[in-house]
Design a protein around this motif. Structure first.
Motif, short mmCIF file in Angstrom:
data_model
loop_
_atom_site.label_atom_id
_atom_site.label_comp_id
_atom_site.label_asym_id
_atom_site.label_seq_id
_atom_site.Cartn_x
_atom_site.Cartn_y
_atom_site.Cartn_z
N GLU A 27 64.33 17.21 89.18
CA GLU A 27 64.78 15.86 88.90
C GLU A 27 66.28 15.67 89.11
OE1 GLU A 27 63.44 15.05 84.93
OE2 GLU A 27 61.34 14.95 85.54
N VAL A 28 67.08 16.65 88.73
CA VAL A 28 68.53 16.50 88.77
C VAL A 28 69.14 17.02 90.07
CG1 VAL A 28 70.69 17.15 87.61
CG2 VAL A 28 68.67 16.56 86.25
N HIS A 29 68.63 18.16 90.56
CA HIS A 29 69.24 18.80 91.72
C HIS A 29 68.41 18.67 92.99
CE1 HIS A 29 72.12 20.42 88.92
NE2 HIS A 29 71.15 21.00 88.22
N GLY A 30 67.21 18.11 92.88
CA GLY A 30 66.37 17.90 94.06
C GLY A 30 65.76 19.17 94.63
N ILE A 31 65.66 20.22 93.81
CA ILE A 31 65.10 21.49 94.26
C ILE A 31 63.81 21.76 93.49
CG2 ILE A 31 65.45 23.98 94.42
CD1 ILE A 31 68.46 23.38 94.57
N ASP A 32 62.73 21.97 94.22
CA ASP A 32 61.43 22.20 93.61
C ASP A 32 61.10 23.69 93.66
OD1 ASP A 32 58.89 21.98 92.58
OD2 ASP A 32 58.01 21.16 94.40
N TYR A 33 61.42 24.41 92.58
CA TYR A 33 61.09 25.83 92.49
C TYR A 33 59.63 25.98 92.07
CZ TYR A 33 66.07 27.10 92.42
OH TYR A 33 67.39 27.29 92.73
N VAL A 40 60.46 27.82 79.30
CA VAL A 40 61.64 27.95 80.16
C VAL A 40 61.29 27.61 81.60
CG1 VAL A 40 63.32 29.59 81.09
CG2 VAL A 40 62.82 29.57 78.64
N ILE A 41 60.18 28.15 82.09
CA ILE A 41 59.75 27.87 83.47
C ILE A 41 59.49 26.38 83.66
CG2 ILE A 41 57.83 28.18 85.09
CD1 ILE A 41 57.74 31.11 84.16
N GLU A 42 58.78 25.77 82.74
CA GLU A 42 58.45 24.36 82.86
C GLU A 42 59.70 23.48 82.81
OE1 GLU A 42 56.16 20.89 80.33
OE2 GLU A 42 55.43 22.94 80.16
N GLN A 43 60.55 23.69 81.80
CA GLN A 43 61.71 22.83 81.63
C GLN A 43 62.78 23.04 82.70
OE1 GLN A 43 63.11 22.98 77.58
NE2 GLN A 43 61.28 21.99 76.80
N PHE A 44 63.02 24.28 83.10
CA PHE A 44 64.00 24.53 84.15
C PHE A 44 63.50 23.98 85.47
CE2 PHE A 44 66.53 27.04 87.17
CZ PHE A 44 67.79 26.91 86.61
N GLY A 45 62.22 24.14 85.75
CA GLY A 45 61.63 23.60 86.98
C GLY A 45 61.73 22.08 87.03
N LEU A 46 61.43 21.41 85.94
CA LEU A 46 61.55 19.95 85.90
C LEU A 46 62.99 19.51 86.09
CD1 LEU A 46 59.15 18.99 82.97
CD2 LEU A 46 58.88 18.39 85.38
N HIS A 47 63.90 20.20 85.41
CA HIS A 47 65.32 19.85 85.50
C HIS A 47 65.84 20.01 86.93
CE1 HIS A 47 69.59 19.63 84.67
NE2 HIS A 47 69.73 20.75 85.36
N THR A 48 65.58 21.15 87.55
CA THR A 48 66.11 21.37 88.90
C THR A 48 65.52 20.39 89.90
OG1 THR A 48 64.53 23.16 89.31
CG2 THR A 48 66.74 23.79 88.56
#
Length: 54
Positions: A34-40, A24-32
Motif C-alpha cells: 500500500e505505501v511503497h508499491g511493492i508486493d512481496y 508480521v508477514i501479513e502486516q508488513f506485506g500490506l504496508h509495503t
C-alpha cells in the motif's frame, strides 16, 4: 517473535511490525504494497525473516 522494520530494507519509513510470524508477514506485506508499491509474496517475507534470525 518476529520483527521487520522498513528502514532495514532501504525505505525512508518508520514502519515497524513485531509479533507472531503470521502477523508480521501479513502486516508488513500490506504496508509495503500500500505505501511503497511493492508486493512481496509470503514466501519472500518468510525468507527475509529467516535470514534475520540466523
Amino acid at each position: 517473535m518476529a520483527k521487520l522494520n522498513c528502514k532495514d530494507y532501504g525505505f525512508e519509513c518508520d514502519f515497524v511490525v513485531e509479533g507472531d510470524l503470521e502477523k508480521v508477514i501479513e502486516q508488513f506485506g500490506l504496508h509495503t504494497e500500500e505505501v511503497h508499491g511493492i508486493d512481496y509474496s509470503k514466501e519472500a517475507l518468510m525468507q527475509i525473516i529467516m535470514r534475520k534470525t540466523r
